[in-house]
Enzyme design. Structure first.
Site, PDB file in Angstrom:
ATOM      1  N   ARG A  90       0.796  -1.225   0.000  1.00 14.70           N
ATOM      2  CA  ARG A  90       0.000   0.000   0.000  1.00 14.70           C
ATOM      3  C   ARG A  90       0.832   1.281   0.000  1.00 14.70           C
ATOM      4  NH1 ARG A  90      -3.350  -3.200   1.674  1.00 14.70           N
ATOM      5  NH2 ARG A  90      -1.610  -3.986   2.868  1.00 14.70           N
ATOM      6  N   THR A  91       1.735   1.369   0.950  1.00 11.69           N
ATOM      7  CA  THR A  91       2.489   2.621   1.076  1.00 11.69           C
ATOM      8  C   THR A  91       3.337   2.833  -0.163  1.00 11.69           C
ATOM      9  OG1 THR A  91       2.492   2.300   3.451  1.00 11.69           O
ATOM     10  CG2 THR A  91       4.042   3.910   2.578  1.00 11.69           C
ATOM     11  N   LYS A 119      27.000  -6.003  -2.033  1.00  9.20           N
ATOM     12  CA  LYS A 119      28.463  -6.107  -2.206  1.00  9.20           C
ATOM     13  C   LYS A 119      29.205  -5.445  -1.055  1.00  9.20           C
ATOM     14  CE  LYS A 119      27.999  -5.349  -7.215  1.00  9.20           C
ATOM     15  NZ  LYS A 119      28.324  -4.304  -8.215  1.00  9.20           N
ATOM     16  N   ARG A 140      11.558   3.204   3.337  1.00  8.79           N
ATOM     17  CA  ARG A 140      10.999   2.389   4.412  1.00  8.79           C
ATOM     18  C   ARG A 140      12.063   1.402   4.843  1.00  8.79           C
ATOM     19  NH1 ARG A 140       5.423  -0.951   4.834  1.00  8.79           N
ATOM     20  NH2 ARG A 140       4.745   1.149   5.294  1.00  8.79           N
ATOM     21  N   HIS A 173       5.727   6.374  11.485  1.00 12.26           N
ATOM     22  CA  HIS A 173       5.180   6.234  10.134  1.00 12.26           C
ATOM     23  C   HIS A 173       4.407   7.535   9.869  1.00 12.26           C
ATOM     24  CE1 HIS A 173       3.735   4.618   6.507  1.00 12.26           C
ATOM     25  NE2 HIS A 173       3.283   3.438   6.904  1.00 12.26           N
TER      26      HIS A 173
HETATM   27  C1  NCD Z   1       1.512  -0.494   8.462  1.00 10.47           C
HETATM   28  C2  NCD Z   1       3.016  -0.445   8.609  1.00 10.47           C
HETATM   29  O1  NCD Z   1       3.756  -0.844   7.721  1.00 10.47           O
HETATM   30  O2  NCD Z   1       3.423   0.063   9.633  1.00 10.47           O
HETATM   31  N1  NCD Z   1       1.070  -0.582   7.177  1.00 10.47           N
HETATM   32  C3  NCD Z   1       0.968   0.544   6.384  1.00 10.47           C
HETATM   33  O3  NCD Z   1       1.941   1.174   6.035  1.00 10.47           O
HETATM   34  N2  NCD Z   1      -0.252   0.944   6.042  1.00 10.47           N
HETATM   35  C4  NCD Z   1       0.822  -1.377   9.410  1.00 10.47           C
HETATM   36  C5  NCD Z   1       1.204  -2.824   9.561  1.00 10.47           C
HETATM   37  O4  NCD Z   1       2.148  -3.325   8.973  1.00 10.47           O
HETATM   38  O5  NCD Z   1       0.497  -3.471  10.315  1.00 10.47           O
END
Ligand code: NCD
Length: 360
Positions: A90-91, A119, A140, A173
């Protein structure tokens, strides 16, 4: 005159040792826009309102062909790097879509096994490499604090580019919290806004970074009550509780989910983050089924309350609940695309172009 990038004025060790509020002071440009987006503490109420309004404006412009074409010109020729070394659908895709809406070209690394980190290249060198080719890095990582380190590194190079933290470890987040706030703004638009509302967070509050970021953003509103509903082992950290109390938010820690459902304006369900279990399967023994929202719970939910979830969901919300108008999570997800468009456009100071569109 304030410094354009305060991160150039502080050493890494000193910055790293600051608390969250202290760090937030080093991340904004003099005009209040973010040089980097790393933590929820960077966002005050006025900024949340500006971004929400901009997201709505972009959403409206996008409703016809001419508008879509106009939006694609807003940042045409710019490039973004999506550096996602922790699982995401999703993100990742919502940042992808947001970039595409604004005409930004994208590159991606999703697995260090396919990059030179394999490497033995350091992550600092990898990120500096991305900074040489791209104008924005969205990242991320399962390592808490990595985005902060990379932001500091990039700010102190000859080609500083912004970093957006799209999820770091168990700690933050911030863009998920922005889309959650945008969802709450829209849902309570005709009910006096977010002020005075009560929100229940349910599930794994110890390791869920979305909860930690959103709980903080809610401190920007007046007269808030936050319920934290979880088994004792997965309750929210005392660090967050202390921050909330300092900002005058009422908090209630609760183990009994059913008792909380009729009391609140919004319920924010979360997944058990068992990938962090010290012993595999340990959190499976905590009886977390008690924290699932079932179709039977709908009768207890207030008629004007909303149900949210950052996704991915397992069994936290029964699929039958999706049809109920109070189930907001699919719209919440889509809101993420719009608020990320707004955030990126604003960080690159494109509000004027968006405001001045006269097609509708
Ligand atoms: C969440 C995350 O990655 O922190 N998902 C997201 O980005 N919508 C929640 C999760 O992983 O439960």
């Amino acid at each position: 005159m304030p410094v354009a990038d305060p991160l150039t004025t502080i050493g890494w060790e000193v910055f790293e040792a600051l608390d969250l509020i202290g760090k937030a002071g080093y991340l904004q440009a003099p005009d209040g826009r973010e040089n980097h987006v790393l933590i929820a503490q960077q966002f005050g109420r006025a900024r949340l309102e500006t971004l929400g309004a901009l997201a709505t404006r972009i959403r409206r412009i996008s409703k016809d062909e001419a508008g879509l074409r106009y939006l694609r010109g807003i940042m045409a020729g710019r490039r973004a790097m999506l550096y996602f070394t922790q699982p995401s659908s999703r993100t990742f895709l919502s940042f992808c879509a947001a970039c595409q809406i604004l005409g930004i070209g994208i590159g991606e690394v999703r697995d260090t096994a396919t990059s030179s980190e394999f490497k033995g290249e350091t992550q600092e060198d990898s990120v500096r490499t991305f900074g040489s080719y791209f104008d924005l890095i969205v990242m991320r990582s399962q390592l808490g604090g990595l985005a902060e380190r990379m932001a500091w590194v990039l700010s102190n190079t000859t080609r500083p580019v912004p970093i957006i933290n799209a999820g770091s470890g168990k700690d933050q987040h911030p863009t998920q919290a922005l889309l959650d706030i945008y969802t709450l703004q829209r849902s309570f638009e005709t009910r006096g806004g977010i002020d005075g509302k009560s929100v229940a967070f349910v599930g794994d509050l110890a390791r869920g970074r979305t909860v930690r970021s959103l709980a903080w953003l809610l401190t920007n509103y007046r007269d808030m009550t936050l319920y934290f509903v979880a088994p004792k082992e997965l309750q929210i950290g005392s660090d967050i509780l202390e921050l909330l109390h300092r900002r005058g938010v009422r908090t209630v820690l609760e183990e009994d989910f059913a008792a909380v459902i009729p009391k609140v304006d919004a319920i924010y369900m979360t997944r058990i983050q068992d990938e962090w279990d010290a012993q595999p399967g340990a959190s499976g023994k905590l009886g977390t089924d008690r924290y699932h929202f079932t179709a039977a719970h709908l009768a207890q939910l207030r008629p004007d309350a909303i149900l949210m979830h950052p996704f991915p969901r397992r069994q936290e919300i029964a699929v039958e609940v999706d049809r109920d108008p109070r189930a907001m999570y699919w719209r919440q997800m889509r809101n993420g695309m719009w608020i990320r468009c707004a955030l990126i456009a604003s960080m690159f100071r494109r509000e004027q172009e968006i405001e001045s569109y006269d097609g509708r």
